[in-house]
Design an enzyme around this catalytic site. Structure first.
Site, mmCIF file in Angstrom:
data_model
loop_
_atom_site.group_PDB
_atom_site.id
_atom_site.type_symbol
_atom_site.label_atom_id
_atom_site.label_comp_id
_atom_site.label_asym_id
_atom_site.label_seq_id
_atom_site.Cartn_x
_atom_site.Cartn_y
_atom_site.Cartn_z
ATOM 1 N N ASN A 18 0.809 -1.217 0.000
ATOM 2 C CA ASN A 18 0.000 0.000 0.000
ATOM 3 C C ASN A 18 0.843 1.268 0.000
ATOM 4 O OD1 ASN A 18 -2.413 1.514 0.120
ATOM 5 N ND2 ASN A 18 -2.194 1.728 2.320
ATOM 6 N N TYR A 87 3.921 10.094 -12.004
ATOM 7 C CA TYR A 87 3.265 9.236 -11.016
ATOM 8 C C TYR A 87 2.418 8.173 -11.722
ATOM 9 C CZ TYR A 87 -0.301 7.867 -7.605
ATOM 10 O OH TYR A 87 -1.160 7.154 -6.818
ATOM 11 N N LYS A 91 2.263 3.912 -11.661
ATOM 12 C CA LYS A 91 1.069 3.102 -11.404
ATOM 13 C C LYS A 91 0.788 2.150 -12.576
ATOM 14 C CE LYS A 91 0.368 4.306 -7.269
ATOM 15 N NZ LYS A 91 0.449 3.298 -6.208
ATOM 16 N N VAL A 122 -9.296 9.072 -3.436
ATOM 17 C CA VAL A 122 -9.688 8.647 -2.093
ATOM 18 C C VAL A 122 -9.417 9.816 -1.142
ATOM 19 C CG1 VAL A 122 -9.321 6.963 -0.240
ATOM 20 C CG2 VAL A 122 -9.070 6.257 -2.636
ATOM 21 N N GLU A 123 -10.331 10.033 -0.235
ATOM 22 C CA GLU A 123 -10.194 11.119 0.745
ATOM 23 C C GLU A 123 -9.101 10.758 1.754
ATOM 24 O OE1 GLU A 123 -11.425 14.861 2.173
ATOM 25 O OE2 GLU A 123 -12.701 13.807 0.765
ATOM 26 N N THR A 124 -7.879 11.194 1.459
ATOM 27 C CA THR A 124 -6.724 10.982 2.340
ATOM 28 C C THR A 124 -5.888 12.254 2.341
ATOM 29 O OG1 THR A 124 -5.237 10.185 0.601
ATOM 30 C CG2 THR A 124 -6.625 8.521 1.699
#
Length: 180
Positions: A18, A87, A91, A122-124
């Protein structure tokens, strides 16, 4: 890390890769150090952890393990934001590495499974770190879509890990919905 896992828990049966990071380093004028950092974390570290997890499973004759790579929708399409193009390349590498892993495991007659979980936004803290010099840009990215939540990704991981042994889930692609 894997030596400590072996000492404390005998080895790895499930590996969830992760780690991931991004720097807004453009392809046309980005810093090599930023590119190397992304490759080291997003590609090389994932590959090292995959290798070590597989070796741990093989040493202990674990033939029902699972390696899950948290990828991203950027691993399947190039979005129009040039800040993310390098980036995105890392991926895409995760997508290729996961498929290569699946093929390698099959060639070894292994029943260890390999899966990509590919969430969209994603809300991070990811975007606030990415755009640390421009917090408004980070906030704007979250306003166009209902972002996924961390629990959505965790639920996807739980789903693939709970699939029966004869079910190979190659990739779970997920994204939030457009705001209305």
């Amino acid at each position: 890390m894997f030596a400590a896992i072996k000492e404390q828990h005998k080895g790895v049966d499930v590996c969830i890769n992760n780690a991931g990071l991004a720097h807004p380093e453009l392809l046309l004028n980005g810093k090599t150090s930023g590119w190397k950092n992304m490759m080291d974390v997003n590609v090389l570290a994932l590959s090292i952890c995959t290798r070590e997890a597989y070796q741990s499973m093989k040493e202990r004759n674990v033939d029902d393990g699972h390696i899950v790579n948290i990828n991203g929708m950027c691993g399947h399409r190039v979005i129009t934001n040039p800040d993310l193009h390098f980036y995105t390349a890392t991926k895409y590498a995760v997508t290729a590495l996961t498929e290569g892993l699946r093929q390698g495991l099959r060639a070894e007659n292994s029943h260890i499974r390999a899966t990509c979980i590919s969430p969209g936004l994603v809300e991070t803290e990811f975007l606030s770190r990415f755009y640390k010099d421009n917090p408004n840009k980070a906030a704007g990215a979250y306003s166009a879509y209902k972002s996924l939540e961390v629990t959505d990704v965790a639920n996807a991981v739980t789903y693939v890990l709970s699939a029966p042994p004869h079910v190979q889930i190659g990739d779970v692609q997920m994204q939030g919905t457009e705001q209305v």
